[in-house]
Design a protein around this motif. Structure first.
Motif, PDB file in Angstrom:
ATOM      1  N   GLN B 210      51.063  59.895   6.675  1.00  0.00           N
ATOM      2  CA  GLN B 210      49.750  59.233   6.643  1.00  0.00           C
ATOM      3  C   GLN B 210      49.752  57.890   7.352  1.00  0.00           C
ATOM      4  O   GLN B 210      48.734  57.477   7.904  1.00  0.00           O
ATOM      5  CB  GLN B 210      49.255  59.104   5.203  1.00  0.00           C
ATOM      6  N   ASP B 211      50.897  57.205   7.359  1.00  0.00           N
ATOM      7  CA  ASP B 211      50.948  55.950   8.103  1.00  0.00           C
ATOM      8  C   ASP B 211      50.717  56.213   9.584  1.00  0.00           C
ATOM      9  O   ASP B 211      50.038  55.451  10.275  1.00  0.00           O
ATOM     10  CB  ASP B 211      52.313  55.266   7.920  1.00  0.00           C
ATOM     11  N   VAL B 213      49.058  58.780  10.849  1.00  0.00           N
ATOM     12  CA  VAL B 213      47.657  59.158  11.051  1.00  0.00           C
ATOM     13  C   VAL B 213      46.794  57.902  11.167  1.00  0.00           C
ATOM     14  O   VAL B 213      45.945  57.779  12.053  1.00  0.00           O
ATOM     15  CB  VAL B 213      47.145  60.044   9.896  1.00  0.00           C
ATOM     16  N   GLU B 214      47.071  56.953  10.284  1.00  0.00           N
ATOM     17  CA  GLU B 214      46.271  55.731  10.309  1.00  0.00           C
ATOM     18  C   GLU B 214      46.498  54.970  11.626  1.00  0.00           C
ATOM     19  O   GLU B 214      45.556  54.495  12.254  1.00  0.00           O
ATOM     20  CB  GLU B 214      46.630  54.842   9.114  1.00  0.00           C
ATOM     21  N   SER B 217      44.839  56.815  14.507  1.00  0.00           N
ATOM     22  CA  SER B 217      43.382  56.714  14.410  1.00  0.00           C
ATOM     23  C   SER B 217      42.921  55.337  14.853  1.00  0.00           C
ATOM     24  O   SER B 217      41.865  55.196  15.479  1.00  0.00           O
ATOM     25  CB  SER B 217      42.916  56.942  12.972  1.00  0.00           C
ATOM     26  N   SER B 218      43.728  54.324  14.536  1.00  0.00           N
ATOM     27  CA  SER B 218      43.322  52.982  14.953  1.00  0.00           C
ATOM     28  C   SER B 218      43.401  52.868  16.469  1.00  0.00           C
ATOM     29  O   SER B 218      42.655  52.101  17.080  1.00  0.00           O
ATOM     30  CB  SER B 218      44.170  51.914  14.262  1.00  0.00           C
ATOM     31  N   VAL B 220      42.559  55.317  18.491  1.00  0.00           N
ATOM     32  CA  VAL B 220      41.292  55.923  18.938  1.00  0.00           C
ATOM     33  C   VAL B 220      40.156  54.917  18.775  1.00  0.00           C
ATOM     34  O   VAL B 220      39.296  54.776  19.647  1.00  0.00           O
ATOM     35  CB  VAL B 220      40.974  57.203  18.129  1.00  0.00           C
ATOM     36  N   ARG B 221      40.194  54.212  17.647  1.00  0.00           N
ATOM     37  CA  ARG B 221      39.175  53.177  17.429  1.00  0.00           C
ATOM     38  C   ARG B 221      39.219  52.144  18.551  1.00  0.00           C
ATOM     39  O   ARG B 221      38.189  51.755  19.099  1.00  0.00           O
ATOM     40  CB  ARG B 221      39.428  52.492  16.081  1.00  0.00           C
ATOM     41  N   SER B 224      37.626  53.324  21.731  1.00  0.00           N
ATOM     42  CA  SER B 224      36.166  53.322  21.745  1.00  0.00           C
ATOM     43  C   SER B 224      35.648  51.888  21.779  1.00  0.00           C
ATOM     44  O   SER B 224      34.621  51.612  22.391  1.00  0.00           O
ATOM     45  CB  SER B 224      35.601  54.106  20.557  1.00  0.00           C
ATOM     46  N   GLU B 225      36.373  50.986  21.151  1.00  0.00           N
ATOM     47  CA  GLU B 225      35.963  49.574  21.215  1.00  0.00           C
ATOM     48  C   GLU B 225      35.992  49.043  22.641  1.00  0.00           C
ATOM     49  O   GLU B 225      35.184  48.192  23.016  1.00  0.00           O
ATOM     50  CB  GLU B 225      36.900  48.729  20.342  1.00  0.00           C
ATOM     51  N   ALA B 226      36.938  49.544  23.418  1.00  0.00           N
ATOM     52  CA  ALA B 226      37.114  49.030  24.779  1.00  0.00           C
ATOM     53  C   ALA B 226      35.834  49.156  25.598  1.00  0.00           C
ATOM     54  O   ALA B 226      35.552  48.323  26.453  1.00  0.00           O
ATOM     55  CB  ALA B 226      38.247  49.778  25.473  1.00  0.00           C
ATOM     56  N   LEU B 258      46.800  47.153  12.973  1.00  0.00           N
ATOM     57  CA  LEU B 258      45.760  48.050  12.471  1.00  0.00           C
ATOM     58  C   LEU B 258      44.405  47.344  12.441  1.00  0.00           C
ATOM     59  O   LEU B 258      43.364  47.976  12.340  1.00  0.00           O
ATOM     60  CB  LEU B 258      46.106  48.543  11.065  1.00  0.00           C
ATOM     61  N   PRO B 260      41.204  45.255  13.909  1.00  0.00           N
ATOM     62  CA  PRO B 260      40.542  45.228  15.223  1.00  0.00           C
ATOM     63  C   PRO B 260      40.770  43.877  15.911  1.00  0.00           C
ATOM     64  O   PRO B 260      41.068  42.883  15.239  1.00  0.00           O
ATOM     65  CB  PRO B 260      39.068  45.409  14.873  1.00  0.00           C
ATOM     66  N   LEU B 280      42.992  47.165  24.609  1.00  0.00           N
ATOM     67  CA  LEU B 280      42.097  48.126  23.955  1.00  0.00           C
ATOM     68  C   LEU B 280      42.068  49.448  24.707  1.00  0.00           C
ATOM     69  O   LEU B 280      42.092  50.527  24.119  1.00  0.00           O
ATOM     70  CB  LEU B 280      40.679  47.554  23.885  1.00  0.00           C
TER      71      LEU B 280
END
Lengths: 449, 421
Positions: B210-211, B213-214, B217-218, B220-221, B224-226, B258, B260, B280
């Protein structure tokens, strides 16, 4: 409450002519989803005949089965296996009258039978029951998104649909199931776990992320009574905002630290995309077409509801059988939900839906009412194949659907799924939340928007 | 895809630049390898073949079979077959998805795989803790099966982002899509990107960490922020922010990756803005993938952190290398307005910003010849070269802490090949 019953009256005025069963709507006392012996089922097309359990893909256990086409045989034994489930407490089914707050309670499974005497005054309204749990859903989601970006325009787009005007049906069902399962397993000893609450939020986030992308794909104009995201912002930014919501949801899933839940919820994301792919093309033969439609419906709608209620049961510590029961409830509920949605697209007014009607036809999609209608009017077939592209197609199809039995048949199929959901809900230990599950299934069937 | 672009275009550059040997590598055998490849570089340059391909294909041998997710399994999936079918309808339209797809499929197989390859190389270079059962290892390649899966996820996420970035903005009223081709192309691009993203979700979930995955996922975040940083034209092409007079050091990337990134402070500060954009855009994904693969191998938090730095710096060095390419002698045409040479030049000569502002409607309105001339005459290119070197060296510094191995040499070779250009 008030506004819902008004809608309800409108529903009857409007739909009275074709509604398959004339029972009062959402909170009517004699509402029943359980098909009584007196009701004659309308004929279903070949693909839908023989019981709904067979034509819906059975995607249990959170495994990667979704790419399989629905099989006609595997599900045959399912009803039996459910009725033999160990969590059926015989005493539970028999004691129709158990007491809550001293009010007489009636087992919902028997509510369709006309019994003499006063009807119970006490009605469970899931939204009211969960008022405290649900009131902060949107705030909570907005905060989660807020914590993950310092960029205002991204935040604005990402939270556009978390304005509190949605039905929040997914979080509602997830929390109901969570509380019902908790009660089933631990009686009053366990309240809602924070992880279960998170799953409820996550389900709404995944749903919204897919809405945002759908809006770019379909170029819709309105959603929930306001201009849709693709009208408001640059499509490239909107797409990225969808990815952003999904990424934040995915981070929240990871923080639950439960391998199975992560797997189950990842499957949802995959199902959503595959469902969208299925929407790109339709199948040639009628038989295939209906199965295709149902698989698509499962992937686009039911999977999310089914797997989020499965997740909350896993988090409660439920064994495989119990969480599969929850899953089956969600699956049936989700299928019914979408069938009703497809039906409302033909009968509801734009004002009530917050989005234009006959939208599916305009998008070239043949949903259940059309597929049923083309049994009687084969001239619909070429229109389905050309995705209602030619001038006049949409209007003609709309008319034929109304002339046919398509809407009743869709309603009937939805009702069957609701009955199944209710049957499963009644297998849980009696509690206000368990009752809420029953009412929620009814609500899905009788909703106006 | 960006990679393939680098590689195709970097060959003429090589002629002008002095070769930089890998000063950090002391191992005798490696020195020999490096020098021999330097000789190779010289030969290849004469043949007008990029040495990059050589560095990459040698590296591939080290971690076993080619690493691209463009595997049979992927190509044979229903959805991709579907996409291919629909792509045919787009032939003849102007939708950029075709270009993206072409880049993915035909632009030289070596280049496509480089990101996943780097994840695998760092996996092998770092090794893994002894208590991981044999079953989970790919003995021949020296990496874990989970690490290979992660490398695949890295490529899927990256491709998904590129495909989503390649949409066309059809927001009303500037909807110029009479034929519906653009809308259809958008549909396919969006779904294909989503398909890759959903597949990475499942692959990651199957790793049962799970670490990780997190972390991913960050990433990917962050990608998209870029796409929201700084001013944008109608098609969301980035424009640099107005240069600020006082430059601040940008120190964001230490504590917890993790979280932003804070954007506003960096905008208008040449190096900070460039760094933010590309962390990013690229650094975060490669960094977090390298960090993640070390996590899978059971390494210490400390080493994982270094893995992140390695990936991040490598991606930034790469980007700097890319950014210099439109300023070779004789180049013409448009270039990214947020490339390092341009941003540095703006900082140096803020009055140029009026020319940038011409592009607020569409970046096509910018006078690229004028700006190119300014960049060539200003300090921008030298500063970019310096920037690239700093990042290359930071990446090599991390490599130096790993034991000597063929995988480490291969990574050093890749960095050297990039530095050469």
């Amino acid at each position: 409450m008030g506004s819902r019953s008004i809608l309800n009256v409108r529903l009857q005025e409007k739909l009275g002519a074709w509604l398959f069963f004339g029972a009062p709507g959402i909170r009517g006392k004699s509402v029943s989803c359980v098909a009584g012996p007196a009701q004659q089922p309308p004929t279903l097309p070949a693909g839908a005949r023989g019981g709904f359990g067979q034509i819906i893909p059975n995607l249990g256990n959170g495994q990667r089965q979704s790419s399989n086409e629905p099989t006609q045989s595997t599900d045959l034994h399912r009803p039996n296996s459910i009725s033999l489930h160990p969590c059926i407490r015989p005493e539970h089914n028999l004691t129709a009258l158990s007491c809550h707050r001293g009010t007489q309670m009636r087992n919902y499974a028997t509510m369709n039978t006309q019994q003499p005497g006063p009807m119970p005054e006490y009605q469970v309204d899931p939204y009211r029951l969960l008022e405290d749990d649900l009131k902060d859903v949107y705030t909570y989601v907005r905060n989660a998104l807020r914590r993950n970006t310092y960029q205002e325009d991204l935040y604005e787009i990402a939270t556009y649909y978390f304005d509190g005007n949605g039905k929040a049906i997914r979080p509602m069902v997830a929390i109901l199931m969570a509380r019902a399962v908790n009660y089933h397993m631990y009686k009053e000893k366990s309240g809602l776990l924070s992880s279960q609450r998170e799953v409820a939020m996550i389900s709404e986030m995944i749903h919204t992320a897919s809405l945002v992308h759908d809006d770019v794909i379909d170029q819709s104009d309105f959603r929930r009574g306001k201009p849709s995201v693709n009208v408001m912002w640059n499509h490239k930014k909107v797409t990225m905002a969808g990815d952003f919501i999904l990424a934040v949801a995915s981070m929240m899933i990871a923080r639950l630290k439960n391998n199975d839940v992560t797997l189950v919820l990842s499957q949802v994301v995959s199902d959503l995309v595959q469902g969208e792919f299925m929407q790109l093309g339709s199948k040639e033969t009628e038989n295939e077409r209906f199965a295709h439609y149902l698989t698509k419906t499962y992937r686009k709608t039911a999977s999310l509801i089914a797997n989020s209620v499965k997740s909350v049961s896993i988090l409660a510590g439920a064994d495989e059988q119990l969480s599969d029961l929850a899953y089956q409830y969600g699956r049936n509920m989700g299928l019914a939900f979408q069938l009703v949605d497809d039906l409302l697209d033909f009968v509801s007014s734009s004002a009530a839906m917050g989005k234009p009607t006959a939208a599916d036809l305009k998008l070239g999609l043949a949903t259940a009412p059309v597929l049923f209608a083309c049994e009687k009017y084969p001239e619909l077939n070429p229109m389905i194949m050309r995705r209602f592209q030619e001038p006049g197609d949409v209007e003609k199809a709309f008319e034929l659907v109304h002339k046919s039995q398509g809407l009743e048949q869709t309603q009937f199929l939805a009702k069957q799924h609701c009955s199944e959901a209710i049957r499963i809900a009644n297998l849980f230990k009696e509690s206000p939340y368990q009752k809420g599950l029953v009412v929620a299934a009814d609500y899905v069937l009788n909703r106006m928007k | 895809m960006a990679l393939s672009k680098v590689l195709c275009r970097q060959l003429p550059l090589r002629k002008f630049l002095p070769s930089v040997s890998c000063i950090y590598i002391n191992n005798k055998q490696e020195t020999r390898l490096l020098s021999s490849s330097e000789i190779q570089f010289a030969k290849l340059a004469q043949e007008k073949k990029p040495d990059w391909n050589r560095a990459v294909s040698e590296a591939e041998k080290i971690v076993g079979y080619p690493t691209s997710f463009l595997s049979l399994r992927w190509l044979l999936s229903d959805e991709i077959a579907n996409v291919a079918l629909h792509l045919r309808k787009l032939v003849g339209s102007n939708h950029p998805l075709l270009k993206t797809a072409k880049g993915l499929l035909y632009n030289g197989k070596n280049n496509m795989q480089a990101w996943g390859l780097i994840v695998l190389l760092i996996s092998k270079a770092a090794g893994h803790s002894a208590d991981i059962p044999d079953m989970e290892q790919d003995k021949a390649a020296g990496v874990l099966h989970s690490q290979r899966a992660l490398a695949e996820v890295t490529e899927m996420i990256r491709t998904s982002h590129l495909v989503h970035k390649g949409l066309v903005n059809l927001q009303p009223p500037n909807n110029i899509d009479a034929t519906g081709d653009m809308m259809f192309g958008n549909k396919i691009a969006l779904l294909s990107g989503d398909y890759l993203l959903s597949n990475s979700c499942i692959e990651l979930a199957n790793l049962r960490n799970q670490d990780l995955v997190e972390l991913m996922s960050s990433a990917v975040r962050d990608l998209s922020e870029a796409e929201f940083v700084g001013p944008r034209d109608k098609q969301n092409n980035p424009l640099p922010a107005k240069p600020k007079s006082n430059q601040v050091e940008y120190t964001q990337f230490t504590d917890n990756n993790l979280e932003p990134l804070v954007v506003s402070e960096a905008l208008g500060n040449a190096q900070a803005e460039w760094t933010l954009r590309h962390v990013l855009n690229a650094g975060s994904l490669l960094g977090k993938s390298c960090q993640g693969t070390l996590k899978l191998a059971g390494h210490s938090e400390d080493l994982q952190e270094k893995g992140y730095l390695f990936g991040k710096h490598l991606a930034l060095a790469w980007q700097a290398c890319l950014d210099r390419e439109p300023f070779q002698q004789g180049s013409t045409g448009p270039f990214s307005l947020v490339c390092a040479p341009m941003i540095f030049t703006l900082q140096h000569k803020p009055e140029l910003y009026v020319h940038i502002e011409n592009g607020l409607e569409t970046v096509d309105d910018v006078d690229y010849d004028l700006l190119r001339k300014e960049v060539m005459e200003g300090p921008g290119l030298d500063l970019t070269k310096k920037l690239q070197k700093e990042h290359s060296q930071a990446a090599l510094q991390v490599l130096n802490e790993l034991p000597a191995s063929d995988a480490r040499t291969a990574l050093a070779n890749i960095i050297a090949a990039m530095q050469e250009s």
